[in-house]
Design a protein around this motif. Structure first.
Motif, PDB file in Angstrom:
ATOM      1  N   LYS A 129       0.830  -1.218   0.000  1.00 45.16           N
ATOM      2  CA  LYS A 129       0.000   0.000   0.000  1.00 45.16           C
ATOM      3  C   LYS A 129       0.861   1.262   0.000  1.00 45.16           C
ATOM      4  N   ALA A 183      -5.963  -9.151   0.567  1.00 43.11           N
ATOM      5  CA  ALA A 183      -6.062  -7.684   0.545  1.00 43.11           C
ATOM      6  C   ALA A 183      -6.429  -7.177  -0.852  1.00 43.11           C
ATOM      7  N   SER A 199     -10.210  -8.025  -1.357  1.00 44.60           N
ATOM      8  CA  SER A 199     -11.116  -7.149  -0.594  1.00 44.60           C
ATOM      9  C   SER A 199     -10.971  -5.692  -1.049  1.00 44.60           C
ATOM     10  N   GLN A 200     -10.085  -5.475  -2.026  1.00 42.55           N
ATOM     11  CA  GLN A 200      -9.810  -4.147  -2.590  1.00 42.55           C
ATOM     12  C   GLN A 200      -9.126  -3.199  -1.605  1.00 42.55           C
ATOM     13  N   GLU A 201      -8.526  -3.789  -0.547  1.00 48.60           N
ATOM     14  CA  GLU A 201      -7.698  -2.960   0.337  1.00 48.60           C
ATOM     15  C   GLU A 201      -6.462  -2.502  -0.443  1.00 48.60           C
TER      16      GLU A 201
END
Length: 354
Positions: A289, A320, A323-325
């Motif tokens: 991220k 992740a 879940s589109q994190e």
């Protein structure tokens, strides 16, 4: 654009290309080695790192690397080592090879001598089928009593000219043998008073923009195959730990200010700096991220020598992504950068093996 997790296997392969894992074992018959080979062939990881703990008998090391270089993998894996010379050298007299001097020692001699030294190092790594060296260190030696850089003679000097000159010799000699190199430790570890293996290195009060110069110049010269980001915090310039989301060392400093579009990798996420604060899987997700294209994980915890690092980290990143994190387009961009980097030696490898 959302990741289509009806095809979880494809997502797992995509994130797998972004993971370099460590293992425990010194022989091809060791369970840790068998596991990592299976993870490579299953696409759960995209590369391995050999550490001091993996170096036993030379014949065993050669056989393990041979098996990895000939694995039934969709792409040739990163076969990485961090061999800077001096105090950071995994392969030397212990298995019958010459030692490589430290960066500080090399910088005390001529450029011609540096080229010779690094030509020998690259030949040694190439003879063992390594294709990636996690070096050179391009940190400025701005704090000579720094326990991890200065005191260990790992920097070429305290000015950008010296660092760039000797780092260039290192990179050019490795390129002759088609070995990828990695500039480290962005945004600069040289001023730290602590070691990021032992905890977060906060450089807020010591870091200076001059530490970006070697990176900037080597990027401009086309000599940055990949760049390693250290577990460094600076609340004024990029925020908390540079390898974790919420910090802006990667997106603002490296991508935007220095206009670097190549592969960015993390320093080992198994270091205390990241693992004290987070679970391994969370640290891996946070690194992606933050903008890392490649993450290095050598073990899940100090006590744990049996867990399947590749599978665990792949599972966390896949979840992740599903879940589109983690944004799908960011993953695809990272995977494309990694593919492009690997393509630099794929052709050469095919010629050598067929």
């Amino acid at each position: 654009m959302a990741m289509d997790c009806r095809n979880e296997a494809a997502t797992s392969r995509l994130v797998g290309s972004m993971i370099i894992a460590g293992f425990f074992g010194t022989k091809p018959s060791d369970p840790g080695f068998q596991q990592i080979l299976a993870d490579l062939e299953g696409g759960l990881i995209g590369g391995i790192i050999i550490l001091g703990r993996n170096v036993g008998a030379r014949q065993d090391l050669e056989e393990m690397i041979k098996r990895i270089s000939e694995c039934k993998c969709t792409t040739i894996p990163f076969i990485a080592i961090d061999d800077e010379g001096g105090s950071v050298e995994r392969i030397g007299k212990n298995i019958g090879f010459d030692e490589t001097p430290s960066a500080a020692a090399v910088a005390g001699g001529s450029i011609r001598s540096a080229r010779n030294t690094y030509g020998l190092l690259a030949r040694k790594l190439s003879s063992l089928h390594f294709n990636t060296n996690l070096a050179p260190v391009v940190d400025l030696n701005s704090n000579p009593s720094n326990p991890i850089i200065g005191q260990r003679q790992r920097s070429y000097g305290n000015d950008a000219d010296t660092v760039v000159t000797y780092a260039t010799a290192f990179i050019v000699e490795h390129r002759r043998k088609r070995i990828l190199t990695v500039l480290k430790h962005f945004p600069g570890h040289g001023s730290s008073t602590t070691d990021s293996h032992a905890g977060v290195a906060d450089v807020t009060s010591t870091w200076s923009p001059a530490e970006l110069k070697p990176f900037k110049r080597l990027i401009a010269a086309g000599l940055a195959d990949a760049i390693m980001v250290g577990h460094l915090a600076n609340s004024n310039r990029w925020g908390n730990i540079a390898t974790q989301n919420g910090a802006h060392a990667i997106d603002r400093l490296l991508r935007r200010e220095l206009r670097y579009d190549g592969v960015i990798m993390t320093d080992d996420l198994a270091m205390k700096a990241t693992l004290d604060a987070k679970q391994p899987s969370a640290a891996a997700v946070a690194a992606v991220k933050a903008g890392a294209d490649l993450i290095i994980f050598t073990r899940l915890s100090d006590e744990d020598q049996t867990s399947d690092v590749g599978r665990e980290i792949n599972r966390a990143l896949t979840a992740a992504a599903c879940s589109q994190e983690i944004r799908a387009n960011a993953l695809q961009r990272s995977a494309a950068r990694v593919r492009e980097l690997k393509s630099r030696w794929t052709q050469h490898h095919r010629e050598r093996h067929h």
